[in-house]
Design an enzyme around this catalytic site. Structure first.
Site, PDB file in Angstrom:
ATOM      1  N   LYS A 126     -32.336 -16.921  97.871  1.00 60.35           N
ATOM      2  CA  LYS A 126     -32.335 -16.111  99.091  1.00 60.35           C
ATOM      3  C   LYS A 126     -33.518 -16.417  99.991  1.00 60.35           C
ATOM      4  O   LYS A 126     -33.425 -16.278 101.210  1.00 60.35           O
ATOM      5  CB  LYS A 126     -32.309 -14.610  98.743  1.00 60.35           C
ATOM      6  CG  LYS A 126     -30.987 -14.147  98.156  1.00 60.35           C
ATOM      7  CD  LYS A 126     -30.889 -12.638  98.149  1.00 60.35           C
ATOM      8  CE  LYS A 126     -29.545 -12.172  97.605  1.00 60.35           C
ATOM      9  NZ  LYS A 126     -29.403 -10.715  97.609  1.00 60.35           N
ATOM     10  N   LYS A 209     -19.780 -19.926  94.045  1.00 64.34           N
ATOM     11  CA  LYS A 209     -19.156 -18.624  93.767  1.00 64.34           C
ATOM     12  C   LYS A 209     -18.728 -17.979  95.085  1.00 64.34           C
ATOM     13  O   LYS A 209     -19.296 -18.292  96.142  1.00 64.34           O
ATOM     14  CB  LYS A 209     -20.127 -17.716  93.006  1.00 64.34           C
ATOM     15  CG  LYS A 209     -21.336 -17.285  93.814  1.00 64.34           C
ATOM     16  CD  LYS A 209     -22.194 -16.248  93.117  1.00 64.34           C
ATOM     17  CE  LYS A 209     -23.338 -15.879  94.056  1.00 64.34           C
ATOM     18  NZ  LYS A 209     -24.263 -14.898  93.577  1.00 64.34           N
ATOM     19  N   LYS A 212     -20.698 -13.141  99.863  1.00 65.49           N
ATOM     20  CA  LYS A 212     -20.688 -12.749 101.276  1.00 65.49           C
ATOM     21  C   LYS A 212     -21.643 -13.616 102.083  1.00 65.49           C
ATOM     22  O   LYS A 212     -21.438 -13.830 103.262  1.00 65.49           O
ATOM     23  CB  LYS A 212     -21.031 -11.267 101.429  1.00 65.49           C
ATOM     24  CG  LYS A 212     -22.410 -10.916 100.927  1.00 65.49           C
ATOM     25  CD  LYS A 212     -22.594  -9.438 100.693  1.00 65.49           C
ATOM     26  CE  LYS A 212     -23.779  -9.248  99.770  1.00 65.49           C
ATOM     27  NZ  LYS A 212     -23.675  -8.158  98.866  1.00 65.49           N
TER      28      LYS A 212
HETATM   29  P1  AMP Z   1     -23.611  -7.925  95.337  1.00 64.70           P
HETATM   30  O1  AMP Z   1     -22.542  -8.092  96.329  1.00 64.70           O
HETATM   31  O2  AMP Z   1     -24.530  -9.087  95.259  1.00 64.70           O
HETATM   32  O3  AMP Z   1     -24.312  -6.583  95.460  1.00 64.70           O
HETATM   33  O4  AMP Z   1     -22.886  -7.924  93.914  1.00 64.70           O
HETATM   34  C1  AMP Z   1     -22.295  -6.792  93.334  1.00 64.70           C
HETATM   35  C2  AMP Z   1     -21.775  -7.117  91.960  1.00 64.70           C
HETATM   36  O5  AMP Z   1     -20.729  -8.100  92.036  1.00 64.70           O
HETATM   37  C3  AMP Z   1     -22.816  -7.726  91.023  1.00 64.70           C
HETATM   38  O6  AMP Z   1     -22.642  -7.199  89.734  1.00 64.70           O
HETATM   39  C4  AMP Z   1     -22.536  -9.201  91.060  1.00 64.70           C
HETATM   40  O7  AMP Z   1     -22.928  -9.850  89.877  1.00 64.70           O
HETATM   41  C5  AMP Z   1     -21.027  -9.200  91.200  1.00 64.70           C
HETATM   42  N1  AMP Z   1     -20.541 -10.416  91.867  1.00 64.70           N
HETATM   43  C6  AMP Z   1     -20.828 -10.825  93.136  1.00 64.70           C
HETATM   44  N2  AMP Z   1     -20.201 -11.987  93.427  1.00 64.70           N
HETATM   45  C7  AMP Z   1     -19.495 -12.328  92.307  1.00 64.70           C
HETATM   46  C8  AMP Z   1     -18.618 -13.414  91.971  1.00 64.70           C
HETATM   47  N3  AMP Z   1     -18.340 -14.388  92.844  1.00 64.70           N
HETATM   48  N4  AMP Z   1     -18.067 -13.443  90.732  1.00 64.70           N
HETATM   49  C9  AMP Z   1     -18.338 -12.459  89.834  1.00 64.70           C
HETATM   50  N5  AMP Z   1     -19.133 -11.406  90.087  1.00 64.70           N
HETATM   51  C10 AMP Z   1     -19.719 -11.323  91.305  1.00 64.70           C
END
Ligand code: AMP
Ligand code: TRP
Length: 345
Positions: A126, A209, A212
């Site tokens: 990041k 992966k 967003k």
């Molecule tokens: P965030 O959007 O970064 O707050 O992620 C929220 C949750 O979604 C966290 O537990 C991340 O590990 C999970 N997560 C985000 N992107 C992925 C992805 N592409 N595959 C699996 N888990 C994800």
């Protein structure tokens, strides 16, 4: 030798606890969030004592427009409820409603090595965008706030996607360090990461992966998007060379990712899917998955919009969640403050 502290009644759970958080940094959760983490939240609330929160303090580590951050916090809460997090069963709360998170984070920051924090790969990723010098100190200390979020509640499990594993390892290290130094018995939380769905890939670029921040619009399926748009994204997903439908993440990452999503949404095993598509092309699989996606997101989206129509009710849920969580957080923090030698007020 000093005795390790026993949990106070508020800290001591009847059922093992589960805790997790998600940042309100987009207008919709995406399939990576849902399949990687949120679905497990819904499932675990049946057997555990659940605490789920919206990590708006973590969101502030990157610049956010205040109006959007506020709105997205409600949208996040509505989505959690629409996917099945039941406020009667789970404490759903907003991180900033809990001063204890930042307070414990400070204590833990004083136990964290600079080099240890610098090794966090999410920080490296990041901060690479703006350059380390222009990144906020908050982005740097983000995983320590996350450790505080977790340790305050003594959860047995923390359901997250693979990208959070390193933060959970730091959390365990800090808990152990605190326990050793101050004779407290912080429970060491286990990551709850399902192998199959730990990393959902971008539909346009299966080398990364779904996320967003890095996915192109075609690569990310948003839960609240118009279902027709999501169906189109699935039908246009990049697949691999050849035409055989086979689960092989190494050589066929695109089609394997679609099989993973299909299996998770339909409850059918990958083997079953592979067998039933034998002899058929990628198009057949993508067309059917598009239908499965539409059937899944349509009611979800309607329910979320319905919940968003009643702000007073959402606020009530979040207040009640903060109430439940607050009792636990206050008890843990009081004990921590006492152990480190802070004088009582
Ligand atoms: P965030 O959007 O970064 O707050 O992620 C929220 C949750 O979604 C966290 O537990 C991340 O590990 C999970 N997560 C985000 N992107 C992925 C992805 N592409 N595959 C699996 N888990 C994800
Ligand atoms: N860092 C997590 C993410 O980006 C969100 C988060 C904040 C979290 N605090 C947490 C997850 C505590 C689990 C436990 O996904």
């Amino acid at each position: 030798m000093a005795r390790m502290s026993e949990p106070t009644p508020a800290e001591k759970p009847v059922r093992p606890r589960v805790l997790s958080g998600i940042q309100p940094t987009s207008d919709s959760f995406h399939f990576g969030n849902y399949l990687g983490a949120l679905r497990q939240w819904v499932e675990l609330q049946e057997t555990h004592e659940p605490f789920f929160f919206i990590a708006n303090m973590h969101a502030l580590t990157l610049e956010q427009e205040p109006k959007k951050l506020r709105e997205r916090t409600f949208v996040a809460a509505a989505q959690l409820m629409a996917m099945g997090i039941d406020p009667q069963r789970s404490a759903i709360f907003v991180q900033s409603h809990m001063p204890e998170h930042a307070e414990l984070a400070w204590v833990l920051q004083c136990l964290t090595g600079f080099g240890e924090a610098r090794r966090m790969t999410q920080f490296k990723d990041k901060s690479a965008k703006a350059g380390e010098g222009s990144s906020s100190v908050g982005l740097f200390t983000y995983p320590i706030l996350q450790a505080a979020d977790i340790l305050l509640y003594r959860p047995a499990y923390v359901p997250v996607g693979e990208d959070q594993r390193q933060h959970l390892e730091l959390t365990r290290d800090l808990a152990q360090r605190f326990n050793h130094r101050y004779k407290r018995a912080f429970r060491l939380p286990e990551p709850y990461i399902l192998k199959e769905t730990a990393k959902i890939l971008d539909l346009q670029n299966p080398a990364i992966k779904m996320s967003k921040s890095n996915s192109s619009p075609g690569g990310i399926v948003e839960m609240l998007d118009d279902p027709k748009v999501s169906a189109k994204k699935v039908r246009s997903a990049v697949t691999d060379s050849g035409s055989e439908i086979r689960f092989d993440p190494e050589t066929k990452p695109g089609i394997s990712n679609l099989l993973t999503i299909y299996s998770a949404l339909s409850g059918r095993s990958i083997e079953d899917l592979v067998t039933s598509y034998e002899g058929q092309g990628y198009g057949a699989l993508k067309g059917d998955l598009a239908d499965v996606v539409v059937d899944f997101v349509t009611p979800f989206r309607n329910r979320t919009l319905e919940l968003l129509d009643d702000r007073a009710e959402l606020e009530r849920v979040l207040r009640a969640g903060a109430e439940t969580a607050g009792a636990v957080a206050r008890a843990t923090l009081a004990d921590v403050y006492d152990r480190v030698g802070f004088v009582g007020r």
